[in-house]
Design an enzyme around this catalytic site. Structure first.
Site, PDB file in Angstrom:
ATOM      1  N   ALA A  95      39.983  43.517  39.219  1.00  0.00           N
ATOM      2  CA  ALA A  95      39.322  42.498  38.396  1.00  0.00           C
ATOM      3  C   ALA A  95      38.645  41.458  39.284  1.00  0.00           C
ATOM      4  O   ALA A  95      37.510  41.031  39.019  1.00  0.00           O
ATOM      5  CB  ALA A  95      40.330  41.845  37.466  1.00  0.00           C
ATOM      6  N   SER A 106      46.328  45.334  25.842  1.00  0.00           N
ATOM      7  CA  SER A 106      46.984  45.756  24.611  1.00  0.00           C
ATOM      8  C   SER A 106      46.013  45.792  23.443  1.00  0.00           C
ATOM      9  O   SER A 106      46.260  46.437  22.437  1.00  0.00           O
ATOM     10  CB  SER A 106      48.152  44.836  24.301  1.00  0.00           C
ATOM     11  OG  SER A 106      47.686  43.524  24.158  1.00  0.00           O
ATOM     12  N   ALA A 128      42.082  39.635  44.694  1.00  0.00           N
ATOM     13  CA  ALA A 128      41.169  40.636  45.266  1.00  0.00           C
ATOM     14  C   ALA A 128      41.534  42.037  44.779  1.00  0.00           C
ATOM     15  O   ALA A 128      41.327  43.030  45.469  1.00  0.00           O
ATOM     16  CB  ALA A 128      41.209  40.553  46.794  1.00  0.00           C
ATOM     17  N   LYS A 131      43.341  51.092  39.076  1.00  0.00           N
ATOM     18  CA  LYS A 131      41.874  51.085  39.212  1.00  0.00           C
ATOM     19  C   LYS A 131      41.375  51.719  40.517  1.00  0.00           C
ATOM     20  O   LYS A 131      40.339  52.360  40.528  1.00  0.00           O
ATOM     21  CB  LYS A 131      41.343  49.648  39.079  1.00  0.00           C
ATOM     22  CG  LYS A 131      41.379  49.170  37.636  1.00  0.00           C
ATOM     23  CD  LYS A 131      40.787  47.793  37.455  1.00  0.00           C
ATOM     24  CE  LYS A 131      40.762  47.466  35.963  1.00  0.00           C
ATOM     25  NZ  LYS A 131      40.290  46.134  35.669  1.00  0.00           N
TER      26      LYS A 131
END
Ligand code: S3P
Length: 432
Positions: free
Chosen positions: A127, A14, A124, A63
């Site tokens: 990140a 944010s 896992a 991601k």
């Protein structure tokens, strides 16, 4: 003109728009950064193309899926199957992983060297992979622990480190020197009894977490996730702009959180602002103000009559006054702006200063199909309203982007769905 955005879970980033806002004052006139509320990686990439974005930051849960949709992947992205930064280079979508720098930079700033240390990485996902990669590269002896062991195994084999299931961490954590948590905020797996003051604990969650409380109570060295946000943002910014960012301003911005006051809806005519505003206001328990309707009531004339009789400049001045009044109110309000308000000189900045600005977006073609052109004097005066709308939108796009905190597409969503999506993103971003 360079438009950049961030997409993914609003809880996790944010602060990013605030961070990037703080970084670019030196070339503010050709750079805009906003949050892109997308419900899938595909939607994010579609909007990327449609809006002509130059770059995007990506967070969980997109991601891996964005990495798969990109044209080129850096070696780190290939190793981790996760990216957090995507830029358009010679027409190709190239993706990178600057989260690795987020972790290494945080350890460097904290004066902790992972070399030779036993490191336990919890999680896992994107990140977790970045943390394991950074610690392993710095000479740490890394174990990745995850509930789904297969994911940990895949990453561990790719990086060249160890892996375990979450059910094994009771034995691993007390022996570790460094514990890095990248699990979701509500997942609380570390028993306080395992911690010792010698532990270094790093939590990717920067909104406060149970692990943080436990680490601080035990007297561990605690590294806050805000540093991760900052250290991944700096190389991402470099990739975006080719320019060194103002890191001190970014750091200051990362430590402050803008509190929600008013919520302003901006965007092209026909995007859905007036329909969404009362629905969103109802969800938030706030009043709604429609700038055009207020102006019509005040002047006793419709907008086309007002513009026809008094001219656009007069209309703009009245619009500015009504909007300034709404923004000055002490009662947090959902403000539905006319399509040109955010593009008036200074008004866009004012909106951004005083409210959370949500850009409701649909393509000019879709917008024109939704409205009755006769009621929109700026389009009605042209022989080809669609062409006029496309031209006007292109002229305004950058100004909308500059004013916006977040973009929500109303293309394939009902007004109810749009208002719910905005509600969801705002509550997550500002209330955790
Ligand atoms: C305008 C949009 C209209 C109205 C006026 C000017 C614009 O509001 O304020 O016709 O400049 O785009 P909507 O966006 O609600 O249609």
């Amino acid at each position: 003109m360079n438009l950049f955005a961030i997409t993914g879970n609003p809880v996790l980033h944010s602060k990013s728009p605030i961070l990037f806002d703080a970084a670019y004052p030196s070339h503010a006139d050709d750079f805009a950064y906003f949050r892109l509320a997308a419900q899938s990686a595909e939607e994010a990439m579609l909007l990327f193309d449609e809006l002509g974005l130059s770059g995007i930051n990506i967070t969980s849960p997109f991601k891996s899926s964005v990495a798969q949709l990109a044209d080129l992947r850096s070696p780190e992205v290939q190793a981790l199957n996760a990216c957090n930064t995507l830029t358009l280079e010679n027409g190709k979508k190239c993706c990178y992983n600057t989260d690795i720098f987020g972790v290494s930079g945080s350890f460097e700033s904290a004066g902790v060297s992972p070399a030779g240390k036993r490191c336990l990485v919890l999680g896992a996902g994107g990140a977790g992979g970045a943390a394991a990669y950074a610690l392993h590269s710095a000479g740490g002896v890394v174990t990745i622990a995850n509930r789904t062991v297969d994911k940990a195994r895949w990453l561990a084999e790719s990086i060249g480190c160890r892996y375990a299931g979450l059910d094994e961490i009771a034995a691993i954590a007390p022996q570790a020197d460094i514990i890095v948590n990248t699990l979701y905020q509500h997942v609380d797996v570390v028993d306080e009894a395992w911690l010792k003051p010698q532990h270094v604990v790093f939590d990717a969650i920067y909104h406060g977490s149970k692990l943080r409380e436990k680490a601080l109570r035990t007297g561990c060295k605690f590294i806050d996730g805000t540093g991760w946000l900052l250290h991944q943002g700096v190389p991402a910014y470099r990739r975006f702009t080719g320019v060194e960012p103002d890191v001190d301003s970014m750091k200051k911005a990362a430590l402050t959180q803008k509190l929600p006051g008013h919520i302003s809806l901006i965007g092209f005519m026909g995007a859905g602002k007036s329909t969404v505003a009362p629905l969103l206001a109802h969800l938030l328990g706030m009043p709604a103000v429609d700038v055009d309707a207020t102006l019509e009531a005040r002047c006793g004339a419709s907008i086309p009559q007002l513009i026809g009789k008094m001219g656009e400049a007069y209309f703009r001045e009245q619009e500015r006054i009504v909007l300034e009044e709404a923004l000055a109110s002490a009662t947090p309000t959902v403000i539905s702006c006319g399509g040109g308000a955010a593009t008036q000189p200074q008004l866009g900045r004012r909106l951004k200063e005083r409210s959370i600005v949500v850009w409701i977006y649909a393509s000019p073609k879709r917008c024109v199909s939704r409205i009755s052109v006769d009621t929109r004097p700026l389009l009605a005066q042209h022989g080809n309203p669609l062409q006029a709308a496309a031209k006007l939108f292109e002229k305004r796009k950058f100004l909308y982007a500059k004013a916006a905190w977040m973009l929500v597409s109303s293309a394939d969503r009902s007004a109810e769905q749009v208002s719910l999506l905005i509600y969801d993103e705002i509550s997550k971003a500002f209330h955790g």
